[in-house]
Design an enzyme around this catalytic site. Structure first.
Site, mmCIF file in Angstrom:
data_model
loop_
_atom_site.group_PDB
_atom_site.id
_atom_site.type_symbol
_atom_site.label_atom_id
_atom_site.label_comp_id
_atom_site.label_asym_id
_atom_site.label_seq_id
_atom_site.Cartn_x
_atom_site.Cartn_y
_atom_site.Cartn_z
ATOM 1 N N SER A 64 0.849 -1.194 0.000
ATOM 2 C CA SER A 64 0.000 0.000 0.000
ATOM 3 C C SER A 64 0.884 1.243 0.000
ATOM 4 C CB SER A 64 -0.911 -0.022 1.223
ATOM 5 O OG SER A 64 -0.165 0.238 2.371
ATOM 6 N N LYS A 73 17.428 -2.227 -5.459
ATOM 7 C CA LYS A 73 17.301 -3.681 -5.430
ATOM 8 C C LYS A 73 16.083 -4.181 -6.222
ATOM 9 C CE LYS A 73 20.810 -4.786 -2.988
ATOM 10 N NZ LYS A 73 21.876 -5.529 -3.695
ATOM 11 N N GLU A 100 -14.795 19.858 -2.830
ATOM 12 C CA GLU A 100 -13.494 19.225 -3.117
ATOM 13 C C GLU A 100 -13.631 17.936 -3.920
ATOM 14 O OE1 GLU A 100 -14.921 19.446 -0.113
ATOM 15 O OE2 GLU A 100 -14.436 17.751 1.186
ATOM 16 N N LYS A 154 15.241 -7.544 -6.333
ATOM 17 C CA LYS A 154 14.799 -8.853 -5.824
ATOM 18 C C LYS A 154 13.324 -8.897 -5.405
ATOM 19 C CE LYS A 154 17.482 -12.504 -5.965
ATOM 20 N NZ LYS A 154 18.669 -12.019 -6.585
ATOM 21 N N THR A 212 10.894 -7.310 -6.549
ATOM 22 C CA THR A 212 10.094 -7.310 -7.776
ATOM 23 C C THR A 212 10.138 -8.692 -8.425
ATOM 24 O OG1 THR A 212 10.522 -4.975 -8.098
ATOM 25 C CG2 THR A 212 9.822 -6.196 -10.044
ATOM 26 N N CYS A 220 -18.595 21.550 4.848
ATOM 27 C CA CYS A 220 -19.480 20.653 5.592
ATOM 28 C C CYS A 220 -19.446 20.944 7.108
ATOM 29 C CB CYS A 220 -19.147 19.200 5.265
ATOM 30 S SG CYS A 220 -20.540 18.110 5.571
ATOM 31 N N HIS A 276 -19.510 19.116 -0.363
ATOM 32 C CA HIS A 276 -18.059 18.929 -0.503
ATOM 33 C C HIS A 276 -17.595 19.300 -1.913
ATOM 34 C CE1 HIS A 276 -17.400 16.831 3.342
ATOM 35 N NE2 HIS A 276 -18.633 16.384 3.157
HETATM 36 N N1 GLN Z 1 -20.584 15.621 11.175
HETATM 37 C C1 GLN Z 1 -21.326 16.449 10.314
HETATM 38 C C2 GLN Z 1 -22.622 15.801 9.825
HETATM 39 O O1 GLN Z 1 -22.764 14.623 9.903
HETATM 40 C C3 GLN Z 1 -20.486 16.907 9.144
HETATM 41 C C4 GLN Z 1 -20.120 15.799 8.225
HETATM 42 C C5 GLN Z 1 -19.010 16.181 7.289
HETATM 43 O O2 GLN Z 1 -18.261 17.120 7.543
HETATM 44 N N2 GLN Z 1 -18.845 15.442 6.219
HETATM 45 O O3 GLN Z 1 -23.498 16.470 9.357
#
Ligand code: GLN
Length: 534
Positions: free
Chosen positions: A2, A176, A508, A178, A180, A375, A506
């Site tokens: 990992s 090294k 992101e 090995k 692999t 969030c 989110h």
């Molecule tokens: N804990 C918060 C909720 O459940 C925010 C969750 C989060 O930030 N993804 O609403």
């Protein structure tokens, strides 16, 4: 093993094949028994990434989406648990028509069925599949078996790549091969010979190492790809192409490139190398028992989104993890936020460090430091504002204070029922929902749209009973569900603060290097325009 970079390798392979004009999709196979990643602790397993359709999955799915610049459906993620669950459900429904259902072949056959479905369903020409785990471990044997069977089912159309680590022991100072060699032997014993090997190491492979791997691993030198450590994963597509990886793959699959569109990756890679100016961002949260390395895995999409926007704004982001718990122990230390051009409070759960988060948000608000709440970062911004601006002194979230006097953030009613029945898996408010943007708001100006679709993962929400009181005190609710019951974005007007905005979703999960998210873009742009205070 990992962390060696299987996920980013698969992502970069997907990107270079897409650049050659193919319709590409990517699948992640996790060997865990968990049915999805939603119940896994992010500090142990890394971020829980949420797909548009609500699937909670491994962070690598995020890497694929960012590198492919396309949405992936839940069909593209599977775990041992989800495969077994399906096979058992089918057995219960008599779908096997009275046959004895066995681990082999029925489990690998279900894996193959899913791969076929995911590829056809997305109308893809090439499907890149990552088998998690390590060759030789018990957990992924059934997936290797599926790979072996697929190769027979689709002769000439299935390639196996092995991502391997080549250590350079300090005392020896020499790379090294090995481990692999040994890994390939183990793979051979599962009936699989790799077609190419991605050799991960600190440095580029020298000719001697390539020769050795070729001789002992039964492979052409040409098919050994050097994958040295990089400062940014976004150099990978260009690096792989230095060794001609897409051509190697296409030749083996007897396909001809339709296009050659590596330019955007070359441009990005060169840009990242040339960045001179920096921007300092504090990511404030409850961090304990977690090393820096783990944190960067737990918040990978937040970090990547900041990077995408920083690169687009020609600055190199310097990210610091600031433990909010310190602000509780020593309230004055919150002044250290002065040195940052932006403060982010990312998603989170539970009580620890949350009073420190409130202090950090209050400081960012009062001292005009750009603030982006994600969030949990919205929920605490609402609590902070309620306490210090709207006179609701005992404001809190019912996640932390279940029967408090003023739960300005409260559990969604259907969520309360689920928790009561211990229905935790895949049961939050998940996936994309539409948010309508308030006319005249910053959010609307930033997005340049009247409504947006963003991804969610939460159980708590702004309590509608407090909305008008908070509005009167000056908080702007600039994004909301169509029925205006769920608040999705809060902000302060531009006259009051250079950038104070938080979202219940989110963003992101929807940013990529070639298409940075507008909210992160504006956040970084505002921070960049500020002078260093220190
Ligand atoms: N804990 C918060 C909720 O459940 C925010 C969750 C989060 O930030 N993804 O609403």
């Amino acid at each position: 093993m990992s962390g060696v970079g299987k996920g980013t390798t698969c992502s970069a392979i997907s990107a270079i094949l897409k650049a050659k004009g193919f319709r590409v999709t990517a699948i992640k196979i996790d060997p865990y028994v968990n049915v999805d990643a939603g119940t896994m602790n992010p500090t142990e397993h890394g971020e829980v990434f949420v797909l548009a359709d609500g699937m909670e999955c491994d962070q690598d799915m995020g890497n694929y989406e960012r590198f492919l610049d396309q949405e992936l459906p839940s069909a593209n993620y599977m775990t041992t648990g989800s495969v077994y669950k399906k096979v058992i459900e089918k057995e219960r429904a008599m779908k096997y028509r009275g046959k004895c259902v066995e681990v082999v072949p029925h489990i690998p056959l279900e894996v193959i069925r899913r791969i076929e479905y995911a590829t056809k369903n997305s109308n893809s020409e090439i499907c890149v599949i990552e088998i998690g785990g390590t060759v030789g471990e018990y957990q992924n044997i059934l997936f290797l078996e599926a790979a072996r069977m697929m190769r027979i089912k689709y002769p000439g159309n299935v390639l196996i790549g092995m991502v391997s680590f080549l250590p350079i022991p300090k005392k020896v100072g020499e790379m090294k091969t090995k481990p692999t060699q040994s890994a390939v032997r183990t793979l051979n014993s599962a009936g699989i010979q790799p077609d190419f090997i991605v050799a991960r190491s600190e440095r580029r492979l020298d000719q001697k190492r390539k020769e050795k791997i070729a001789t002992f691993c039964n492979i052409r030198e040409h098919d050994v790809i050097s994958a040295p450590d990089v400062d940014s994963v976004y150099h990978l597509p260009v690096n792989f192409e230095k060794d001609g990886l897409s051509q190697i793959i296409l030749d083996k699959l007897k396909l001809k490139a339709k296009k050659d569109r590596l330019k955007p990756w070359e441009k990005l890679s060169n840009k990242i190398k040339r960045l001179k100016k920096t921007i300092k961002i504090a990511i404030v949260g409850k961090y304990f028992n977690t090393g820096e390395f783990i944190l960067s895995d737990s918040y990978i999409s937040v970090i990547q989104s900041i990077k995408h926007s920083a690169y687009a704004n020609d600055v190199e982001p310097v990210l610091d993890w600031v433990d909010s718990f310190d602000f509780e122990q020593n309230p004055k230390s919150v002044a250290k936020l002065d040195q940052y051009q932006g403060v982010v409070v990312p998603g989170g759960f539970g009580e620890r460090g949350t009073e420190g988060i409130v202090k950090a948000i209050q400081y960012a608000r009062q001292k005009q430091i750009p603030y982006l709440g994600l969030c949990y970062g919205l929920q605490w911004a609402v609590v902070e504002f309620a306490r210090h601006q709207a006179g609701i002194k005992r404001a809190n979230t019912s996640e932390v204070k279940p029967h408090g006097p003023d739960s300005v953030i409260d559990i969604l009613p259907d969520q309360a029922r689920k928790l009561k029945h211990h229905d935790y898996g895949g049961s939050m408010r998940l996936g994309i929902y539409q948010a309508f943007l308030k006319p005249g708001s910053r959010a609307r100006a930033i997005y340049k749209k009247t409504s947006v679709w963003e991804r969610h993962r939460h159980r708590y929400e702004v309590n509608p009973e407090y909305i008008s009181k908070l509005q009167k005190a000056g908080l702007v609710f600039s994004g909301y569900s169509q029925d205006k019951k769920l608040m999705e974005i809060i902000e302060l007007p531009k006259e009051k603060h250079p950038f104070f905005l938080a979202v219940q979703f989110h963003p992101e999960f929807q940013s990529s290097p070639h298409q940075p998210h507008p909210l992160f873009m504006e956040f970084i742009k505002t921070g960049k325009a500020l002078k260093y205070k220190k």
